[in-house]
Design a protein around this motif. Sequence first.
Motif, PDB file in Angstrom:
ATOM      1  N   SER A  45       0.830  -1.194   0.000  1.00  0.00           N
ATOM      2  CA  SER A  45       0.000   0.000   0.000  1.00  0.00           C
ATOM      3  C   SER A  45       0.876   1.260   0.000  1.00  0.00           C
ATOM      4  O   SER A  45       0.577   2.232  -0.705  1.00  0.00           O
ATOM      5  CB  SER A  45      -0.977  -0.109   1.176  1.00  0.00           C
ATOM      6  OG  SER A  45      -1.013   1.027   1.911  1.00  0.00           O
ATOM      7  N   ASN A  51      -3.442   6.309   0.062  1.00  0.00           N
ATOM      8  CA  ASN A  51      -4.891   6.051   0.126  1.00  0.00           C
ATOM      9  C   ASN A  51      -5.287   4.662  -0.337  1.00  0.00           C
ATOM     10  O   ASN A  51      -6.460   4.334  -0.373  1.00  0.00           O
ATOM     11  CB  ASN A  51      -5.644   7.072  -0.750  1.00  0.00           C
ATOM     12  CG  ASN A  51      -5.442   8.454  -0.204  1.00  0.00           C
ATOM     13  OD1 ASN A  51      -5.309   8.625   0.998  1.00  0.00           O
ATOM     14  ND2 ASN A  51      -5.389   9.433  -1.093  1.00  0.00           N
ATOM     15  N   THR A  52      -4.318   3.873  -0.749  1.00  0.00           N
ATOM     16  CA  THR A  52      -4.670   2.579  -1.333  1.00  0.00           C
ATOM     17  C   THR A  52      -4.616   1.466  -0.292  1.00  0.00           C
ATOM     18  O   THR A  52      -3.573   1.241   0.321  1.00  0.00           O
ATOM     19  CB  THR A  52      -3.699   2.249  -2.495  1.00  0.00           C
ATOM     20  OG1 THR A  52      -3.634   3.390  -3.335  1.00  0.00           O
ATOM     21  CG2 THR A  52      -4.155   1.059  -3.283  1.00  0.00           C
ATOM     22  N   CYS A 171      -2.605  -0.112 -10.779  1.00  0.00           N
ATOM     23  CA  CYS A 171      -3.263  -0.614  -9.555  1.00  0.00           C
ATOM     24  C   CYS A 171      -3.982   0.491  -8.797  1.00  0.00           C
ATOM     25  O   CYS A 171      -4.506   0.251  -7.710  1.00  0.00           O
ATOM     26  CB  CYS A 171      -2.318  -1.341  -8.598  1.00  0.00           C
ATOM     27  SG  CYS A 171      -1.645  -2.855  -9.264  1.00  0.00           S
ATOM     28  N   THR A 172      -3.973   1.731  -9.363  1.00  0.00           N
ATOM     29  CA  THR A 172      -4.742   2.801  -8.706  1.00  0.00           C
ATOM     30  C   THR A 172      -5.799   3.382  -9.658  1.00  0.00           C
ATOM     31  O   THR A 172      -6.426   4.380  -9.357  1.00  0.00           O
ATOM     32  CB  THR A 172      -3.838   3.948  -8.196  1.00  0.00           C
ATOM     33  OG1 THR A 172      -3.280   4.637  -9.328  1.00  0.00           O
ATOM     34  CG2 THR A 172      -2.737   3.466  -7.289  1.00  0.00           C
ATOM     35  N   PHE A 197      -6.458  -4.126  -4.600  1.00  0.00           N
ATOM     36  CA  PHE A 197      -6.152  -2.751  -4.166  1.00  0.00           C
ATOM     37  C   PHE A 197      -7.386  -1.889  -4.394  1.00  0.00           C
ATOM     38  O   PHE A 197      -8.046  -2.007  -5.426  1.00  0.00           O
ATOM     39  CB  PHE A 197      -4.994  -2.177  -4.985  1.00  0.00           C
ATOM     40  CG  PHE A 197      -3.783  -3.084  -4.995  1.00  0.00           C
ATOM     41  CD1 PHE A 197      -2.918  -3.118  -3.918  1.00  0.00           C
ATOM     42  CD2 PHE A 197      -3.538  -3.925  -6.077  1.00  0.00           C
ATOM     43  CE1 PHE A 197      -1.823  -3.966  -3.910  1.00  0.00           C
ATOM     44  CE2 PHE A 197      -2.445  -4.776  -6.083  1.00  0.00           C
ATOM     45  CZ  PHE A 197      -1.577  -4.789  -4.997  1.00  0.00           C
ATOM     46  N   THR A 198      -7.668  -1.033  -3.445  1.00  0.00           N
ATOM     47  CA  THR A 198      -8.778  -0.095  -3.617  1.00  0.00           C
ATOM     48  C   THR A 198      -8.596   1.100  -2.684  1.00  0.00           C
ATOM     49  O   THR A 198      -8.006   0.967  -1.602  1.00  0.00           O
ATOM     50  CB  THR A 198     -10.147  -0.771  -3.357  1.00  0.00           C
ATOM     51  OG1 THR A 198     -11.182   0.188  -3.571  1.00  0.00           O
ATOM     52  CG2 THR A 198     -10.270  -1.331  -1.948  1.00  0.00           C
ATOM     53  N   ALA A 199      -9.125   2.239  -3.130  1.00  0.00           N
ATOM     54  CA  ALA A 199      -9.090   3.424  -2.269  1.00  0.00           C
ATOM     55  C   ALA A 199     -10.386   3.514  -1.476  1.00  0.00           C
ATOM     56  O   ALA A 199     -10.551   4.409  -0.651  1.00  0.00           O
ATOM     57  CB  ALA A 199      -8.902   4.671  -3.136  1.00  0.00           C
TER      58      ALA A 199
END
Length: 379
Positions: A45, A51-52, A171-172, A197-199
């Motif tokens: 991260s 933020n991820t 990945c973002t 991965f997610t925000a």
Amino acid sequence: MISFVNLTAQREKYRFELEKAEREVLDSGCYIGGPQVQALEKELSEYLGENTHAITCASGTDALTIALMTMDLHPGDEVIVPDFTFIAPAECVALLGGIPQFADIDRETLQIDPKSVKKLISKRTKGIIAVNLFGQCAPFKELREIATKHKLWIIEDSAQAFGARTSQMACTFGDIAITSFYPSKPLGCYGDGGALFTANEAFAQKIRMIANHGSAGRYQHEIAGMNSRLDALQAAVLRVKLKHLDEELVVRRQNAAKYDEFFAEYNCIVTDGQKIVPQKIETGCKCTYAQYTVLAENRESFIQKLKAAEIPYCIHYPAPLQEQPCFKVPIAVCGMMMTEEEWAANQTGAEWASEHAISLPVCAFTDVAEIIEKLKAHL
Ligand SMILES: Cc1ncc(COP(=O)(O)O)c(C=O)c1O
């Protein structure tokens, strides 16, 4: 013998660090989850930006399935996937009862073509799985515009592209992104592994739950989930390799540049008139070169040269996904005869790429200068 991906040389280089990390896990008595997995998730991260959220799981394929479950995919929902890629994105949609709709690709970059995506949108479309094929980012600006207009989600399949970037890190881009830690991937472990991965905090919580038997607390199961966990040994190996990822990516890009230069020259000196053109990488994209892929006008003739020079190669991918037996819908023979020109005009980018694409060794431990010398001797 030249290997397609030289994992032995990589292990040799990091042997001391790897053996120390492996021993620590084996002596710890903690083999699933625990401090190694937590530390890896934190480091992944941090690598992508604060933020991820990073949540590890058992494979890239599981990560795609978990992402689709997080998006509440229902039987009959349609998801647009590229027609030219590894099977996993389409397979996961189909396994959950969804309907993959196959978008064509750009013939130069080999990435999903937004124009084709637009044509496939129907009332049943729920989202797009965009693959960062061979380590280059998909055209996310255009895809996001389409997704926003039609209220679709985007799952970013970055199985081949952890560490790539354009305007932002791979990945973002997606509402959820995934990667694979399959051993031959640019960041690979010594078995199967993957990550999401997610925000989005709510998605992150749901992903964790699904990957751990739908469980919010011990023996309390909110939803029917999966057993998809990365084990501590793989996490420890990945933590060592992550430290070296950026320096390896630099070498991969240098290797690719050597091939680019060679093929630019080759197309001038070749006598049989058979062009070989590298996959186009968009300006500003820092590719991971999970594969170094070229498009050979006469692939069979190029394969003969590679065989004579004892250079390993792979065909990524020999058929468009919709041609695979598991997806193929029998089409009634309409008795129409097409001329060769008509057939060529109707051929999709995916069909064309599956006939011409061929990948060469490119990892950070490949001696590309040696390969080029061997090739020159067999032209
Ligand atoms: C584009 C793509 N998506 C998904 C996957 C699946 O990853 P895994 O093998 O870790 O399940 C792969 C693996 O090659 C891949 O290339």
